[in-house]
Design an enzyme around this catalytic site. Structure first.
Site, PDB file in Angstrom:
ATOM      1  N   ASP A 129      12.375   8.076  33.754  1.00 47.71           N
ATOM      2  CA  ASP A 129      11.388   6.989  33.741  1.00 47.71           C
ATOM      3  C   ASP A 129      10.275   7.237  32.732  1.00 47.71           C
ATOM      4  OD1 ASP A 129      12.442   5.218  35.615  1.00 47.71           O
ATOM      5  OD2 ASP A 129      11.523   6.259  37.297  1.00 47.71           O
ATOM      6  N   LYS A 175      13.122   7.027  45.115  1.00 47.83           N
ATOM      7  CA  LYS A 175      12.850   8.027  44.076  1.00 47.83           C
ATOM      8  C   LYS A 175      12.137   9.268  44.612  1.00 47.83           C
ATOM      9  CE  LYS A 175      12.750   4.722  40.254  1.00 47.83           C
ATOM     10  NZ  LYS A 175      12.030   4.299  39.027  1.00 47.83           N
TER      11      LYS A 175
END
Length: 296
Positions: free
Chosen positions: A119, A83
């Site tokens: 997220d 990420k």
């Protein structure tokens, strides 16, 4: 059709039906429940495409991204450990992903790729759905704040204007840049960081504990917080989504604390990614059922 594909497969992408046009990159990746969730959504919406797992190592990530437009991909998700690294490999960044500093959703735009992050917004929806609370009202402790998910959640807490945030990590050096960014959102006395052996001092000033570590993924692991340090008033959200209750959730259960695992966050971040890829509402009930079936 394979359960897990590799960079070698991406270099010589198989001609399968439905065509493989979406995937999740990670290392490891065999455990991911994203493919059943997204494949159920694709089938429900009549979209002729399939979503797969791709085992991509850190040194392979740049090449894997470069191959996506050539393989007619719609997009991919990124999970551990990609990420952070994905951020620098994008041709374009969504404003939210740029501010958070982490990419978990990638869209192919012609011969370019664009990075997004779902997220943080996924966590907001999950906390409201599972714990009946709004993130903006809660004093939050993040365990494992030095990773990609921890950073995304910490920055989302900043955007939501949470009253207090405590960052816990094995090594404090990793938290320095994040704390400096958070200082633009929080008064100095509303931010704290510490190591795991010192978290007890902060728990009296915390409403919601979020576990972003991997503790609990393997059988027999101890809870990152012992039950005797928790109280019934604490809310617990563990981003791990194993079928069994994680050690942290079990510790919370022992004292009557409400808790939930990461399945709902996975669901909502996945639904948001689907909406980015296809510019249409995600069939969230179908996705939820597929996740439940895959993680039983």
């Amino acid at each position: 059709m394979k359960e897990v594909y590799s960079l070698a497969d991406l270099r010589d992408w198989p001609n399968e039906a439905p065509p493989l046009r979406l995937a999740v990159f990670g290392d490891p990746i065999a455990h991911s429940a994203s493919p059943p969730m997204h494949n159920a959504a694709l089938a429900e919406c009549g979209i002729d495409a399939r979503y797969a797992r791709l085992h991509i190592r850190a040194e392979e990530l740049a090449e894997a991204f470069r191959l996506l437009p050539r393989r007619d991909f719609i997009g991919v998700n990124c999970t551990i450990p990609h990420k952070f690294a994905a951020l620098a490999l994008m041709d374009r960044l969504d404003d939210h992903a740029r501010r958070i500093g982490v990419v978990n959703t990638v869209v192919v735009e012609g011969d370019k790729i664009a990075g997004y992050n779902t997220d943080g917004p996924g966590l907001v929806r999950a906390v409201r759905a599972e714990l009946g609370a709004d993130l903006r009202d809660l004093r939050v402790m993040i365990l494992g704040a030095g990773g990609g998910a921890g950073r995304a959640i910490a920055m989302q807490c900043a955007f939501e204007k949470c009253p207090r945030i405590v960052l816990i990590n094995r090594t404090l050096e990793k938290l320095g840049p994040l704390v400096r960014e958070l200082e633009a959102f929080f008064p100095a006395d509303c931010i704290a960081m510490d190591e795991f052996n010192a978290l007890e001092a902060h728990l009296s000033q915390i409403d919601l504990i979020i576990n972003c570590t991997s503790l609990g993924m393997k059988p027999g692991e101890a809870s990152p917080i012992p039950a005797e340090l928790l109280s019934a008033r604490h809310l617990i959200y563990d981003t791990i989504y194993t079928a069994a209750r994680t050690p942290l959730l079990l510790a919370g259960d022992a004292v009557g604390a409400r808790g939930a695992n990461g399945l709902t966050m996975l669901l909502h971040q996945g639904a948001l990614a689907f909406e980015i890829w296809f510019q249409r509402a995600a069939p969230i009930d179908v996705m939820r059922q597929a996740l439940l079936d895959a993680t039983r």
